[in-house]
Write a protein that holds these residues in place. Structure first.
Motif, PDB file in Angstrom:
ATOM      1  N   GLN A 265      70.982  42.903  39.342  1.00  0.00           N
ATOM      2  CA  GLN A 265      70.879  41.585  39.960  1.00  0.00           C
ATOM      3  C   GLN A 265      72.170  41.219  40.680  1.00  0.00           C
ATOM      4  O   GLN A 265      72.166  40.709  41.796  1.00  0.00           O
ATOM      5  CB  GLN A 265      70.534  40.538  38.913  1.00  0.00           C
ATOM      6  N   ALA A 266      73.269  41.500  40.051  1.00  0.00           N
ATOM      7  CA  ALA A 266      74.562  41.196  40.669  1.00  0.00           C
ATOM      8  C   ALA A 266      74.781  42.058  41.912  1.00  0.00           C
ATOM      9  O   ALA A 266      75.320  41.594  42.929  1.00  0.00           O
ATOM     10  CB  ALA A 266      75.674  41.420  39.663  1.00  0.00           C
ATOM     11  N   GLN A 267      74.360  43.325  41.838  1.00  0.00           N
ATOM     12  CA  GLN A 267      74.505  44.197  42.990  1.00  0.00           C
ATOM     13  C   GLN A 267      73.637  43.725  44.163  1.00  0.00           C
ATOM     14  O   GLN A 267      74.065  43.778  45.321  1.00  0.00           O
ATOM     15  CB  GLN A 267      74.134  45.633  42.607  1.00  0.00           C
ATOM     16  N   ALA A 268      72.411  43.268  43.870  1.00  0.00           N
ATOM     17  CA  ALA A 268      71.542  42.747  44.924  1.00  0.00           C
ATOM     18  C   ALA A 268      72.147  41.516  45.574  1.00  0.00           C
ATOM     19  O   ALA A 268      72.069  41.331  46.798  1.00  0.00           O
ATOM     20  CB  ALA A 268      70.167  42.423  44.347  1.00  0.00           C
ATOM     21  N   SER A 269      72.749  40.666  44.745  1.00  0.00           N
ATOM     22  CA  SER A 269      73.409  39.474  45.291  1.00  0.00           C
ATOM     23  C   SER A 269      74.578  39.864  46.191  1.00  0.00           C
ATOM     24  O   SER A 269      74.808  39.258  47.249  1.00  0.00           O
ATOM     25  CB  SER A 269      73.894  38.588  44.138  1.00  0.00           C
ATOM     26  N   ALA A 270      75.321  40.894  45.790  1.00  0.00           N
ATOM     27  CA  ALA A 270      76.452  41.352  46.607  1.00  0.00           C
ATOM     28  C   ALA A 270      75.973  41.903  47.944  1.00  0.00           C
ATOM     29  O   ALA A 270      76.603  41.691  48.989  1.00  0.00           O
ATOM     30  CB  ALA A 270      77.246  42.412  45.841  1.00  0.00           C
ATOM     31  N   VAL A 271      74.836  42.638  47.914  1.00  0.00           N
ATOM     32  CA  VAL A 271      74.281  43.174  49.160  1.00  0.00           C
ATOM     33  C   VAL A 271      73.862  42.038  50.086  1.00  0.00           C
ATOM     34  O   VAL A 271      74.097  42.079  51.304  1.00  0.00           O
ATOM     35  CB  VAL A 271      73.093  44.105  48.859  1.00  0.00           C
ATOM     36  N   SER A 272      73.253  41.009  49.542  1.00  0.00           N
ATOM     37  CA  SER A 272      72.845  39.861  50.344  1.00  0.00           C
ATOM     38  C   SER A 272      74.048  39.171  50.968  1.00  0.00           C
ATOM     39  O   SER A 272      74.022  38.783  52.143  1.00  0.00           O
ATOM     40  CB  SER A 272      72.054  38.882  49.480  1.00  0.00           C
ATOM     41  N   ASP A 273      75.095  39.022  50.173  1.00  0.00           N
ATOM     42  CA  ASP A 273      76.316  38.392  50.692  1.00  0.00           C
ATOM     43  C   ASP A 273      76.921  39.233  51.816  1.00  0.00           C
ATOM     44  O   ASP A 273      77.438  38.704  52.816  1.00  0.00           O
ATOM     45  CB  ASP A 273      77.333  38.215  49.565  1.00  0.00           C
ATOM     46  N   ALA A 274      76.857  40.566  51.648  1.00  0.00           N
ATOM     47  CA  ALA A 274      77.409  41.453  52.672  1.00  0.00           C
ATOM     48  C   ALA A 274      76.636  41.334  53.976  1.00  0.00           C
ATOM     49  O   ALA A 274      77.222  41.318  55.069  1.00  0.00           O
ATOM     50  CB  ALA A 274      77.398  42.895  52.174  1.00  0.00           C
ATOM     51  N   GLN A 275      75.327  41.240  53.887  1.00  0.00           N
ATOM     52  CA  GLN A 275      74.502  41.076  55.087  1.00  0.00           C
ATOM     53  C   GLN A 275      74.817  39.767  55.797  1.00  0.00           C
ATOM     54  O   GLN A 275      74.915  39.712  57.023  1.00  0.00           O
ATOM     55  CB  GLN A 275      73.033  41.155  54.715  1.00  0.00           C
ATOM     56  N   ALA A 276      74.962  38.705  55.013  1.00  0.00           N
ATOM     57  CA  ALA A 276      75.303  37.409  55.599  1.00  0.00           C
ATOM     58  C   ALA A 276      76.656  37.459  56.297  1.00  0.00           C
ATOM     59  O   ALA A 276      76.847  36.884  57.375  1.00  0.00           O
ATOM     60  CB  ALA A 276      75.299  36.331  54.516  1.00  0.00           C
ATOM     61  N   LEU A 277      77.613  38.176  55.667  1.00  0.00           N
ATOM     62  CA  LEU A 277      78.937  38.301  56.268  1.00  0.00           C
ATOM     63  C   LEU A 277      78.866  39.090  57.574  1.00  0.00           C
ATOM     64  O   LEU A 277      79.523  38.739  58.564  1.00  0.00           O
ATOM     65  CB  LEU A 277      79.889  38.983  55.284  1.00  0.00           C
TER      66      LEU A 277
END
Length: 419
Positions: A265-277
């Motif tokens: 779950q934390a990794q998925a959240s990090a991927v989402s944040d990376a896409q937004a960035l």
């Protein structure tokens, strides 16, 4: 032959022997009868003069007497000092021309052959056109935007261009080795630095190469104005260099964060944040581009309808409402309005290229968006545009030339989807 030997029997040759004796001694070494015909005629004319009692001066006798000049008078025999014969080899270069001079002349020829036939400047980004001639890329592209002929031969020619890598390497070596004059080298380093810093292919700008060229140009300046301009360009390229560094730092930070995340779950959240960035950085890059373009466009709003070459870069005004108003009203000096299409709203604030100068009755231009691969194009009135490209036709109004539109040759291949 007998008359010749008798006439020469009293003339002393080298070593105390008579010329006749020398002739007999060298008979075996003489050419064939056919090759001796011219020589025999000369001998006979000399003997005839002797018989008439005239003074005869001979330079060419047989065998050892080739280098002996004699004056013969009846009843007198005299041998004159030997005078060396000077032989000039007309096929060889003048002896005073040294190897260094020849090398310098050869380098000068190479430098002249390394200039663009259009701009007469050293090639920086050379390409070979369909006529087999090498041109500077920007120069030949501008030429082909207006014409379909070869600048060298004036024969019909297409638009295909092939990079001339060997020519680029040759010119670069000439300049970097100090074989061109400082003024020419300064111009070359500036042009190459700008090309490298603005490169838009897959590899992107060559920031390090651009900074190196700008610093080499800085060492060649002769005026304070030149120094100030180059120092400003170095600052701008240094600012460009900071962007990729920040992006690399952000990527490395995301990789480290993903490696330490404890659960999925934390990794998925990090991927989402990376896409937004990533999306934000792309939008930021577009915004920076717009800021730069808008700053450059200030004071360059078009005030009259002029003939613009195909490919000229322009920017549509930012305000959609103002753009609509200008399209719906008749431009100054025109007879018709361009008319408004709701799809034109998305063109506000965009950078476009001119496909064709429009008609005098509307005083417009047919434009194509620079960043969109679509073939869609629209017409816009001249006073809704900023002129971004430098053009040598600025100020030459089309109305004065009496032409309704651009030359018909420039319209080949255009597929106009909107008017």
């Amino acid at each position: 032959e007998t008359l010749w030997l008798k006439g020469c029997s009293g003339i002393s040759g080298s070593g105390g022997h008579s010329v006749a004796e020398h002739s007999l001694a060298n008979r075996a070494a003489m050419p064939s009868k056919g090759a001796r015909s011219g020589e025999k005629l000369q001998k006979e004319s000399v003997v005839a003069a002797m018989c008439e009692g005239e003074a005869v001066q001979t330079d060419s006798l047989v065998g050892p007497s080739l280098l002996t000049r004699r004056t013969w008078r009846p009843g007198k025999q005299k041998t004159l000092p030997i005078e060396p014969v000077k032989i000039e080899d007309r096929g060889s270069e003048p002896r005073h021309q040294s190897e260094g001079n020849r090398a310098t002349a050869a380098i000068s020829r190479v430098i002249e052959q390394s200039k663009c036939p259009i701009s007469h400047q050293l090639l920086v980004d050379p390409v070979m056109a369909e006529d087999g001639v090498i041109y500077e890329r920007k120069c030949i592209q501008r030429w082909l935007n207006e014409k379909r002929t070869s600048p060298a031969t004036n024969a019909p020619m297409g638009r295909a261009l092939v990079p001339a890598l060997a020519a680029r390497q040759t010119v670069g070596n000439l300049v970097e080795d100090g074989l061109v004059d400082p003024e020419m080298a300064l111009s070359f380093f500036l042009d190459r630095a700008r090309m490298r810093s603005a490169r838009r292919d897959a590899s992107g700008p060559d920031i390090q190469g651009a900074l190196k060229d700008f610093n080499q140009a800085l060492a060649l300046v002769t005026t304070s104005r030149q120094r100030k301009d180059i120092e400003f360009q170095i600052k701008f390229v240094t600012w460009m260099q900071e962007g990729p560094r920040l992006i690399a730092e952000a990527r490395n930070s995301r990789v480290e964060d993903n490696s330490v995340e404890p659960d999925m779950q934390a990794q998925a959240s990090a991927v989402s944040d990376a896409q937004a960035l990533n999306e934000w950085m792309v939008e930021l890059g577009d915004a920076v581009r717009e800021v730069v373009v808008t700053s450059l466009a200030e004071g360059r709003r078009m005030k009259e309808w002029i003939k613009l070459p195909r490919g000229t870069r322009v920017k549509v005004i930012d305000s959609v409402d103002e753009l609509k108003r200008l399209c719906e009203r008749v431009p100054l000096g025109a007879q018709e309005a361009v008319e408004w299409n709701p799809d034109m709203a998305s063109w506000a604030g965009t950078v476009c290229t001119v496909k064709r100068t429009g008609r005098r009755c509307m005083k417009d231009y047919l434009l194509k968006r620079e960043t969109t691969p679509s073939d869609q194009s629209f017409q816009f009135p001249f006073d809704a545009l900023y002129l971004l490209s430098e053009t040598n036709v600025l100020g030459n109004a089309v109305a004065e030339s009496g032409s309704e539109s651009e030359d018909s040759g420039d319209n080949e291949g255009d597929s106009d989807t909107s008017y």
